[in-house]
Design an enzyme around this catalytic site. Sequence first.
Site, short mmCIF file in Angstrom:
data_model
loop_
_atom_site.label_atom_id
_atom_site.label_comp_id
_atom_site.label_asym_id
_atom_site.label_seq_id
_atom_site.Cartn_x
_atom_site.Cartn_y
_atom_site.Cartn_z
N SER A 1 63.75 -10.75 -6.48
CA SER A 1 62.95 -11.52 -5.52
C SER A 1 62.94 -10.98 -4.10
O SER A 1 62.15 -11.45 -3.27
CB SER A 1 63.41 -12.99 -5.50
OG SER A 1 63.05 -13.63 -6.69
N LYS B 1 63.72 -17.09 4.66
CA LYS B 1 63.18 -17.74 3.46
C LYS B 1 63.60 -19.21 3.49
O LYS B 1 64.73 -19.53 3.91
CB LYS B 1 63.74 -17.03 2.23
CG LYS B 1 63.21 -17.50 0.89
CD LYS B 1 63.79 -16.63 -0.23
CE LYS B 1 63.27 -17.01 -1.61
NZ LYS B 1 63.80 -16.10 -2.66
N SER C 1 60.24 -14.02 -5.46
CA SER C 1 59.93 -15.27 -4.80
C SER C 1 59.97 -15.20 -3.28
O SER C 1 59.53 -16.13 -2.62
CB SER C 1 60.91 -16.37 -5.27
OG SER C 1 62.25 -16.03 -4.89
#
Length: 485
Positions: free
Chosen positions: A178, A79, A154
């Site tokens: 997330s 990420k 996310s």
Amino acid sequence: MTKLYELTAHELAQKLAQNEISSIEATQACLERIEATNNLGAYLHVDSVGALALAKASDERRRANNTNGPLDGVPMALKDIFLTEGMPTTCGSKILAGFKPPYNGTVVQKLKDAGVVLLGKLNMDEFAMGSSNEYSGFTPARNPWDPERVPGGSSGGCAIAVAAGLAFATLGTDTGGSIRQPAALCGVVGLKPTYSRVSRFGVIAYASSLDQVGPLTKDVTDCAQVLQVIAGHDPHDSTSADVAVPDYTKDIEQGVSGLRLGIPKEYFAPGIDAQVRAAVEAAIKTYEQLGAKISEISLPHTDYAIAAYYLVATAEASSNLARYDGVRYGPRRDPGLGLNEMYDDTRSQFGSEVKRRIMLGTYALSAGYYDAYYGKAQKVRTLVQRDFANAFAQCDALITPTSPSPAFKLGENVSDPIKMYLADVFTVSVNMAGLPGISLPCGFTKDGLPIGIQLIAAPMAEALLLRTARAYEREHKWHLQRPAL
């Protein structure tokens, strides 16, 4: 025949160990797959040159019988919230465009020391604020099972990359769901470890008392192997727990016979999608057939958790993001401006959701409102923690849905922030209490969209959580299904 990019990380590791394939071949397979699925928006930066160099080095270590562990040579991606030395790191925000950190975060360095091949950085909601990956500062990401739908957020890019074979495993972060929510919406496994189990040094902060690092993988065994590498005390992170790391794969096949599994009645209230409810209830029956003792329990303050979460998280976000002022962080685009104009100019690059959360958090912390909002939210947080403590006096683990609905369409909830925030209704309590939670596939809707089940355990009980997840996974083939791309 299984394609190379469809292998799990531990299957690939086995083939690497037996010299059936090289790390360079595995890395090239991922790079070709990334190129072919560019429309999904999974990656923000691909480092093909660096990845092939790392793969070559891994192959040379293997020829010299000097590998660095089971993940040596396995291509993974991160990420875009992790600091990576010399590699662009934006946290999904234009305000950090062009930023190249001077050092690696702790988990990044641990992966590199383990011989992992880093492919690049994955798309995400800006500063990890979102449940759909529509709030990326660059481009929305798309669900590989239906590109007209969101992948969750996310860590949406992480879930896409694993589901579509763009990496063999990924690392994400989880502040309110997330990792688990996108894992559920994309049909992969996602683990949020106990708060303090994994170092957050070198992770760009959203809400510091809630953020945690964890893996997203194709199956539970991969999840255990990645956690084995990244878990452990870090003197650079004052919140990191100095607790010994167990062998997460040692007891993973022991099954659940005799385990006490609790079903929180508040997680099955009206409003949950009927197909999600049916899939989770079927999973509970599977556990019963495997010999687990199932009982209904209550977490009475669940209804207050999401409101309290969005006060705590936004308050901490408003504090953490104050540093992006064009002086300490963020571009100073016109040095001729005055101080206020420079602040305005720099901060105009924040997206709408980040601005909304900064304003909410700043209001909650403002003079005269601190006790009424932030202080009260922290009291609710204590009640939520007590609910779980009481539950784990009766049960070894809890079973809930991960998300109240399958993946929704792009744009469907953007104009309704409350509806968007409710996508996290089953995951935020775990962060409020600092507990470990895992999401794994438990079925598909009639439209072919993945459904996830969430398991929750007591602090530092990741080994039990992985064992419980693996017991279900052995009985079904949901995790073996791949999107047609």
